[in-house]
Design a protein around this motif. Structure first.
Motif, PDB file in Angstrom:
ATOM      1  N   HIS A   1       0.816  -1.214   0.000  1.00 58.82           N
ATOM      2  CA  HIS A   1       0.000   0.000   0.000  1.00 58.82           C
ATOM      3  C   HIS A   1       0.850   1.264   0.000  1.00 58.82           C
ATOM      4  N   ASN A   2       2.151   1.136   0.113  1.00 58.37           N
ATOM      5  CA  ASN A   2       3.068   2.269   0.112  1.00 58.37           C
ATOM      6  C   ASN A   2       3.335   2.674  -1.343  1.00 58.37           C
ATOM      7  N   LYS A   3       2.588   3.676  -1.822  1.00 58.03           N
ATOM      8  CA  LYS A   3       2.644   4.044  -3.243  1.00 58.03           C
ATOM      9  C   LYS A   3       4.002   4.617  -3.654  1.00 58.03           C
ATOM     10  N   SER A   4       4.627   5.411  -2.784  1.00 63.00           N
ATOM     11  CA  SER A   4       5.909   6.002  -3.171  1.00 63.00           C
ATOM     12  C   SER A   4       6.996   4.935  -3.286  1.00 63.00           C
ATOM     13  N   ALA A   5       6.985   3.945  -2.411  1.00 60.35           N
ATOM     14  CA  ALA A   5       7.978   2.874  -2.497  1.00 60.35           C
ATOM     15  C   ALA A   5       7.768   2.050  -3.759  1.00 60.35           C
ATOM     16  N   MET A   6       6.518   1.795  -4.111  1.00 60.21           N
ATOM     17  CA  MET A   6       6.229   1.047  -5.336  1.00 60.21           C
ATOM     18  C   MET A   6       6.687   1.828  -6.563  1.00 60.21           C
TER      19      MET A   6
ATOM     20  N   GLY B   1      10.575   1.812  -6.695  1.00 62.96           N
ATOM     21  CA  GLY B   1      11.076   0.497  -7.072  1.00 62.96           C
ATOM     22  C   GLY B   1      10.844   0.180  -8.531  1.00 62.96           C
ATOM     23  N   LEU B   2       9.639   0.440  -9.018  1.00 61.34           N
ATOM     24  CA  LEU B   2       9.323   0.148 -10.413  1.00 61.34           C
ATOM     25  C   LEU B   2      10.075   1.060 -11.379  1.00 61.34           C
ATOM     26  N   SER B   3      10.162   2.345 -11.042  1.00 60.09           N
ATOM     27  CA  SER B   3      10.875   3.253 -11.941  1.00 60.09           C
ATOM     28  C   SER B   3      12.366   2.950 -11.960  1.00 60.09           C
ATOM     29  N   THR B   4      12.923   2.565 -10.839  1.00 65.90           N
ATOM     30  CA  THR B   4      14.334   2.194 -10.814  1.00 65.90           C
ATOM     31  C   THR B   4      14.567   0.935 -11.627  1.00 65.90           C
ATOM     32  N   GLN B   5      13.703  -0.046 -11.473  1.00 68.02           N
ATOM     33  CA  GLN B   5      13.892  -1.330 -12.155  1.00 68.02           C
ATOM     34  C   GLN B   5      13.720  -1.215 -13.665  1.00 68.02           C
ATOM     35  N   PHE B   6      12.737  -0.465 -14.113  1.00 62.99           N
ATOM     36  CA  PHE B   6      12.401  -0.473 -15.532  1.00 62.99           C
ATOM     37  C   PHE B   6      12.815   0.777 -16.296  1.00 62.99           C
ATOM     38  N   LEU B   7      13.309   1.823 -15.615  1.00 60.22           N
ATOM     39  CA  LEU B   7      13.784   3.017 -16.313  1.00 60.22           C
ATOM     40  C   LEU B   7      15.263   3.293 -16.041  1.00 60.22           C
ATOM     41  N   ILE B   8      15.626   3.358 -14.783  1.00 54.57           N
ATOM     42  CA  ILE B   8      16.983   3.770 -14.432  1.00 54.57           C
ATOM     43  C   ILE B   8      18.001   2.657 -14.702  1.00 54.57           C
ATOM     44  N   LEU B   9      17.727   1.427 -14.286  1.00 56.11           N
ATOM     45  CA  LEU B   9      18.683   0.341 -14.516  1.00 56.11           C
ATOM     46  C   LEU B   9      18.930   0.057 -16.000  1.00 56.11           C
ATOM     47  N   PRO B  10      17.893   0.004 -16.851  1.00 59.83           N
ATOM     48  CA  PRO B  10      18.195  -0.170 -18.279  1.00 59.83           C
ATOM     49  C   PRO B  10      18.997   0.994 -18.866  1.00 59.83           C
ATOM     50  N   PHE B  11      18.728   2.218 -18.403  1.00 57.81           N
ATOM     51  CA  PHE B  11      19.485   3.370 -18.891  1.00 57.81           C
ATOM     52  C   PHE B  11      20.950   3.281 -18.456  1.00 57.81           C
ATOM     53  N   ILE B  12      21.190   2.889 -17.208  1.00 58.91           N
ATOM     54  CA  ILE B  12      22.563   2.727 -16.727  1.00 58.91           C
ATOM     55  C   ILE B  12      23.270   1.614 -17.495  1.00 58.91           C
ATOM     56  N   SER B  13      22.574   0.525 -17.752  1.00 58.27           N
ATOM     57  CA  SER B  13      23.202  -0.557 -18.508  1.00 58.27           C
ATOM     58  C   SER B  13      23.491  -0.131 -19.946  1.00 58.27           C
ATOM     59  N   PHE B  14      22.622   0.681 -20.540  1.00 60.48           N
ATOM     60  CA  PHE B  14      22.872   1.202 -21.876  1.00 60.48           C
ATOM     61  C   PHE B  14      24.122   2.067 -21.891  1.00 60.48           C
ATOM     62  N   LEU B  15      24.261   2.937 -20.898  1.00 59.98           N
ATOM     63  CA  LEU B  15      25.465   3.759 -20.800  1.00 59.98           C
ATOM     64  C   LEU B  15      26.707   2.905 -20.569  1.00 59.98           C
ATOM     65  N   LEU B  16      26.572   1.851 -19.784  1.00 63.05           N
ATOM     66  CA  LEU B  16      27.682   0.947 -19.527  1.00 63.05           C
ATOM     67  C   LEU B  16      28.103   0.216 -20.800  1.00 63.05           C
ATOM     68  N   VAL B  17      27.133  -0.191 -21.606  1.00 65.56           N
ATOM     69  CA  VAL B  17      27.444  -0.857 -22.876  1.00 65.56           C
ATOM     70  C   VAL B  17      28.190   0.110 -23.797  1.00 65.56           C
ATOM     71  N   ILE B  18      27.741   1.339 -23.865  1.00 64.06           N
ATOM     72  CA  ILE B  18      28.429   2.333 -24.703  1.00 64.06           C
ATOM     73  C   ILE B  18      29.846   2.559 -24.187  1.00 64.06           C
ATOM     74  N   PHE B  19      30.007   2.688 -22.885  1.00 65.22           N
ATOM     75  CA  PHE B  19      31.327   2.913 -22.302  1.00 65.22           C
ATOM     76  C   PHE B  19      32.248   1.721 -22.564  1.00 65.22           C
ATOM     77  N   LEU B  20      31.767   0.513 -22.338  1.00 63.53           N
ATOM     78  CA  LEU B  20      32.614  -0.665 -22.541  1.00 63.53           C
ATOM     79  C   LEU B  20      32.971  -0.861 -24.011  1.00 63.53           C
ATOM     80  N   ASP B  21      32.048  -0.547 -24.895  1.00 64.02           N
ATOM     81  CA  ASP B  21      32.331  -0.693 -26.322  1.00 64.02           C
ATOM     82  C   ASP B  21      33.395   0.312 -26.757  1.00 64.02           C
TER      83      ASP B  21
END
Length: 86
Positions: free
Chosen positions: A23-28, A31-51
């Protein structure tokens, strides 16, 4: 073995506390925005950096496109590589 440890931790959470967190809307939202927006964006930047970091100049890189795609998918999936245990 890791699965058994995590399962042991999960079963110790009281059901009432778990219901409170659903029932904690801010935590949900966080959590969801970090999992589905921030982590993929960080991994995309990491792929560009490693390449770019390991590129040898002749367009050959030890970091291949399938490796980059696998990294992005793993970071975007809930639980990452640990999700395969379920």
């Amino acid at each position: 073995l890791l699965f058994i440890f995590v399962l042991g931790i999960i079963v110790t959470v009281p059901v009432g506390e778990l219901r409170e967190q659903f029932h904690n809307k801010s935590a949900m939202f966080i959590g969801l925005s970090t999992q589905f927006l921030i982590l993929p964006f960080i991994s995309f930047l990491l792929v560009i950096f490693l390449d770019n970091e390991f590129c040898c100049g002749d367009d050959t890189s030890p970091f291949t496109q399938p490796m980059g795609i696998a990294l992005i998918i793993t970071m975007a999936s809930p639980g990452g590589s640990f999700s395969n245990l379920w």
